[in-house]
Every structure is written in C-alpha cells, then in structure tokens.
Design an enzyme around this catalytic site. Structure first.
Site, mmCIF file in Angstrom:
data_model
loop_
_atom_site.group_PDB
_atom_site.id
_atom_site.type_symbol
_atom_site.label_atom_id
_atom_site.label_comp_id
_atom_site.label_asym_id
_atom_site.label_seq_id
_atom_site.Cartn_x
_atom_site.Cartn_y
_atom_site.Cartn_z
ATOM 1 N N GLY A 131 -8.769 3.454 7.927
ATOM 2 C CA GLY A 131 -9.000 5.132 8.251
ATOM 3 C C GLY A 131 -6.986 5.743 7.857
ATOM 4 O O GLY A 131 -6.957 6.302 7.589
ATOM 5 N N HIS A 156 -8.740 1.030 -3.016
ATOM 6 C CA HIS A 156 -9.535 0.739 -2.768
ATOM 7 C C HIS A 156 -10.191 1.588 -1.994
ATOM 8 O O HIS A 156 -9.137 2.583 -1.147
ATOM 9 C CB HIS A 156 -8.659 0.068 -0.819
ATOM 10 C CG HIS A 156 -9.352 -0.105 0.520
ATOM 11 N ND1 HIS A 156 -8.783 -0.318 1.501
ATOM 12 C CD2 HIS A 156 -10.667 0.091 0.978
ATOM 13 C CE1 HIS A 156 -10.038 -0.510 2.452
ATOM 14 N NE2 HIS A 156 -10.779 -0.287 1.725
ATOM 15 N N HIS A 203 -1.524 -1.637 -3.824
ATOM 16 C CA HIS A 203 -2.931 -0.991 -3.193
ATOM 17 C C HIS A 203 -2.955 0.275 -3.287
ATOM 18 O O HIS A 203 -1.813 1.405 -2.985
ATOM 19 C CB HIS A 203 -2.733 -1.567 -2.435
ATOM 20 C CG HIS A 203 -3.761 -1.650 -0.663
ATOM 21 N ND1 HIS A 203 -5.304 -2.736 -1.673
ATOM 22 C CD2 HIS A 203 -4.714 -1.102 -0.523
ATOM 23 C CE1 HIS A 203 -5.983 -2.303 -0.883
ATOM 24 N NE2 HIS A 203 -5.692 -1.197 -0.115
ATOM 25 N N MET A 223 -9.423 7.771 0.515
ATOM 26 C CA MET A 223 -10.288 7.970 2.207
ATOM 27 C C MET A 223 -10.527 9.374 2.063
ATOM 28 O O MET A 223 -10.473 10.607 1.497
ATOM 29 C CB MET A 223 -9.556 7.987 3.242
ATOM 30 C CG MET A 223 -8.522 7.125 2.902
ATOM 31 S SD MET A 223 -7.262 7.149 5.043
ATOM 32 C CE MET A 223 -6.667 5.802 4.491
ATOM 33 N N GLY A 252 1.843 -1.955 4.147
ATOM 34 C CA GLY A 252 1.580 -0.882 3.973
ATOM 35 C C GLY A 252 2.535 -0.498 5.059
ATOM 36 O O GLY A 252 3.973 -0.956 4.761
ATOM 37 N N SER A 253 2.787 -0.215 6.264
ATOM 38 C CA SER A 253 3.872 0.113 7.080
ATOM 39 C C SER A 253 5.181 -1.271 7.148
ATOM 40 O O SER A 253 6.464 -0.739 7.042
ATOM 41 C CB SER A 253 3.748 1.114 8.318
ATOM 42 O OG SER A 253 2.530 -0.287 8.695
ATOM 43 N N ASP A 296 -5.277 3.591 -1.407
ATOM 44 C CA ASP A 296 -6.011 3.607 -0.811
ATOM 45 C C ASP A 296 -6.640 4.887 -0.645
ATOM 46 O O ASP A 296 -5.903 6.145 -0.525
ATOM 47 C CB ASP A 296 -5.748 3.623 0.861
ATOM 48 C CG ASP A 296 -5.403 2.501 1.420
ATOM 49 O OD1 ASP A 296 -6.132 1.153 1.505
ATOM 50 O OD2 ASP A 296 -3.878 2.524 1.517
ATOM 51 N N SER A 303 1.053 -1.213 0.027
ATOM 52 C CA SER A 303 -0.118 -0.665 -0.626
ATOM 53 C C SER A 303 1.042 1.228 0.075
ATOM 54 O O SER A 303 1.509 1.473 1.010
ATOM 55 C CB SER A 303 -1.053 -0.058 1.119
ATOM 56 O OG SER A 303 -1.325 1.336 1.190
ATOM 57 N N MET A 320 -12.410 3.518 0.303
ATOM 58 C CA MET A 320 -13.195 4.346 1.489
ATOM 59 C C MET A 320 -14.340 5.307 1.539
ATOM 60 O O MET A 320 -13.331 7.032 2.243
ATOM 61 C CB MET A 320 -12.044 4.329 3.149
ATOM 62 C CG MET A 320 -11.468 2.468 3.204
ATOM 63 S SD MET A 320 -9.553 2.573 4.245
ATOM 64 C CE MET A 320 -8.939 2.844 1.893
ATOM 65 N N MET A 348 -10.540 -6.503 5.504
ATOM 66 C CA MET A 348 -9.798 -5.336 6.861
ATOM 67 C C MET A 348 -9.627 -5.834 7.818
ATOM 68 O O MET A 348 -10.216 -6.271 8.942
ATOM 69 C CB MET A 348 -11.400 -4.404 7.051
ATOM 70 C CG MET A 348 -11.449 -3.218 5.717
ATOM 71 S SD MET A 348 -10.277 -2.756 4.523
ATOM 72 C CE MET A 348 -8.805 -2.007 6.288
ATOM 73 N N GLY A 351 -2.485 -4.029 9.122
ATOM 74 C CA GLY A 351 -1.726 -4.471 10.080
ATOM 75 C C GLY A 351 -0.802 -5.852 9.525
ATOM 76 O O GLY A 351 -0.734 -6.900 10.682
ATOM 77 N N ASP A 386 -6.416 -6.821 4.859
ATOM 78 C CA ASP A 386 -5.338 -5.000 4.637
ATOM 79 C C ASP A 386 -5.916 -5.014 6.410
ATOM 80 O O ASP A 386 -6.528 -4.608 6.580
ATOM 81 C CB ASP A 386 -7.007 -4.462 3.454
ATOM 82 C CG ASP A 386 -5.980 -3.071 3.050
ATOM 83 O OD1 ASP A 386 -4.833 -2.982 4.009
ATOM 84 O OD2 ASP A 386 -7.120 -2.244 2.698
HETATM 85 C C1 DX5 Z 1 -6.273 1.218 6.532
HETATM 86 C C2 DX5 Z 1 -5.828 1.044 5.033
HETATM 87 C C3 DX5 Z 1 -5.100 -0.054 4.307
HETATM 88 C C4 DX5 Z 1 -3.845 0.481 5.131
HETATM 89 C C5 DX5 Z 1 -2.869 -0.752 5.617
HETATM 90 O O1 DX5 Z 1 -7.924 2.022 6.370
HETATM 91 O O2 DX5 Z 1 -7.094 0.314 3.658
HETATM 92 O O3 DX5 Z 1 -4.201 -0.509 3.244
HETATM 93 O O4 DX5 Z 1 -2.559 1.074 4.483
HETATM 94 O O5 DX5 Z 1 -1.427 -0.391 5.960
HETATM 95 P P1 DX5 Z 1 -0.707 -1.102 6.881
HETATM 96 O O6 DX5 Z 1 -0.354 -2.403 6.521
HETATM 97 O O7 DX5 Z 1 0.781 -0.427 7.664
HETATM 98 O O8 DX5 Z 1 -1.768 -1.776 8.285
HETATM 99 ZN ZN ZN Z 2 -6.415 -0.741 2.247
#
Ligand code: DX5
Ligand code: ZN
Length: 218
Positions: free
Chosen positions: A142, A66, A33, A37, A197-198, A35, A8, A68, A137, A177, A175
């Site tokens: 968010g 994605h 990916h 929002m 992501g992180s 995101d 992501s 949101m 999720m 953590g 998606d």
């Molecule tokens: C959260 C996003 C995720 C996010 C995941 O709302 O939909 O895609 O980027 O990030 P990590 O992998 O750091 O949880």
């Molecule tokens: Zn996402």
C-alpha cells in the site's frame, strides 16, 4: 542466473515520470516495477492504465506490474494492452487463482503471485508449477518507504524449498523495504528479483544505487 533489480516507480517524481523511466532505461535495472493500487485491496490509490501506458511509451525494459487490487481478473487484458510484461496478482485477492494465472498467460505475459506478509508460502504448494514469479511482500502493501519485515528471510527459505521439492522454476521476488544492507542477505536466502523504491529514488545518485544493488556478489 544473476539476480534482477526492479526499481519501483512508485517512489519517482510523478511530475517527471518520463525522466525517471529514461533514467531506468540507461541504468543497470532489469525490470521496471509498477505498483497499481485500488483503494480497496490496499488503503491507497496509485494509478491505472493511462499512466502504465505512458510508462510503456518510454520504457525499454520489461514492465513488472504489481496489482494491489480486488478482482484483478476483470482487468488482466487491459493491463497487458497497456504494456505489462509481468502481471502479479495477490494470492489474497484471487479465489480462483489457477484460472487467473491461465488468463494472464493467455495474454502472453508472465504470471506472478504476490503474497502478503502474513500469508504462508505453503499455500502455494498445489499451484507453484503454474507460477512464473512469486512476489513475497516484505512490508504490508500500500505504501513505499516502510520498514522491512525480518520474517521475510524465513519465507524465502521455505519458498525455495517448496520450489525445489516440486521441481518448479519460478523466480522469487522481494518487495518492500529493500536496501543495500538487507539485499545481500535476501539474495543469500534465495531471492532472484529485488524491488526497490525509495532506496533508489531517494538516493543521491539513483543509477549508482541501482548498480550497487546489481553488483552484489554472494
Ligand atoms: C508497496 C509496493 C512496493 C513499494 C516498495 O506496496 O508494492 O513496490 O513501491 O517501495 P519501497 O522500496 O520504498 O519499500
Ligand atoms: Zn510492488
């Protein structure tokens, strides 16, 4: 099918987004990916069409978008035009989900449905055959960098059973953590696509981190 990895870019350095996308192009990532929002469906605002369009100009891999956002049906064609290959809308944001999925497919994109942690997968029983990707999720949407919710394993198993019972073919995407510890367990439970992501972008060597996720063998 071997599992897919979808890093992501929410966790990338936005000041050098091109570098992040070029890194993903060179890596063993399968999808990118993205995101989106809106500050209404989720309590955060990320980016919209111009940024997606910029990512598309550099990306050599499918863009997994994605959404949101509230009322995603108002923007499907624009997201497709800006480069989306997979468009996931939230179950909780779509009172006319069947119609919205047909709308996504009519653009030529793959149709995804994302579900919040509290939404039971059994609610997909009458729509599962129309979905290309279910995005479970594993955090409340968010924000990146949140703690993985353990109940996700149970939901993957239930979703897998539903897919099998209905002879559907959709992929299961996880998606939130995701890391090297939970990834093998998620895949063993039935996940097909892992978003990270992180864990990827805060690692010392993102391409190696992506490779390590990709090379997990059950
Ligand atoms: C959260 C996003 C995720 C996010 C995941 O709302 O939909 O895609 O980027 O990030 P990590 O992998 O750091 O949880
Ligand atoms: Zn996402």
């Amino acid at each position: 099918m071997s599992h897919l990895i979808a890093p992501s870019v929410l966790a990338a350095n936005f000041g050098q987004l091109d570098h992040a996308v070029e890194m993903l192009n060179q890596s063993t990532a399968d999808w990118i990916h993205v995101d989106v929002m809106d500050g209404r469906f989720v309590p955060n605002i990320s980016f919209g069409f111009p940024v997606l369009n910029a990512i598309q100009k550099t990306a050599l891999k499918p863009l997994d978008v994605h959404l949101m956002i509230e009322h995603p049906e108002l923007y499907i064609e624009q997201f497709r035009a800006a480069g989306a290959d997979v468009i996931s809308v939230h179950y909780e944001a779509c009172p006319h989900l069947h119609r919205t999925l047909q709308q996504i497919k009519a653009t030529g994109a793959k149709a995804g449905v994302a579900m919040n942690p509290h939404t039971p997968v059994s609610l997909l029983s009458d729509i599962i055959q129309d979905i290309d990707v279910v995005c479970l999720m594993s955090v409340n949407p968010g924000f990146g960098g949140q703690k993985f919710i353990q109940h996700t394993y149970q939901k993957i198993k239930e979703l897998k059973a539903l897919i099998t019972a209905k002879e559907a073919t959709c992929l299961i995407e996880i998606d939130g953590g995701v890391n090297q510890e939970n990834a093998p367990l998620l895949l063993a439970a039935g996940a097909d696509v892992l978003v990270a992501g992180s864990f990827v972008f805060q690692s010392a060597n993102p391409p190696e981190t992506i490779l390590a996720l990709k090379q997990i063998i059950l």
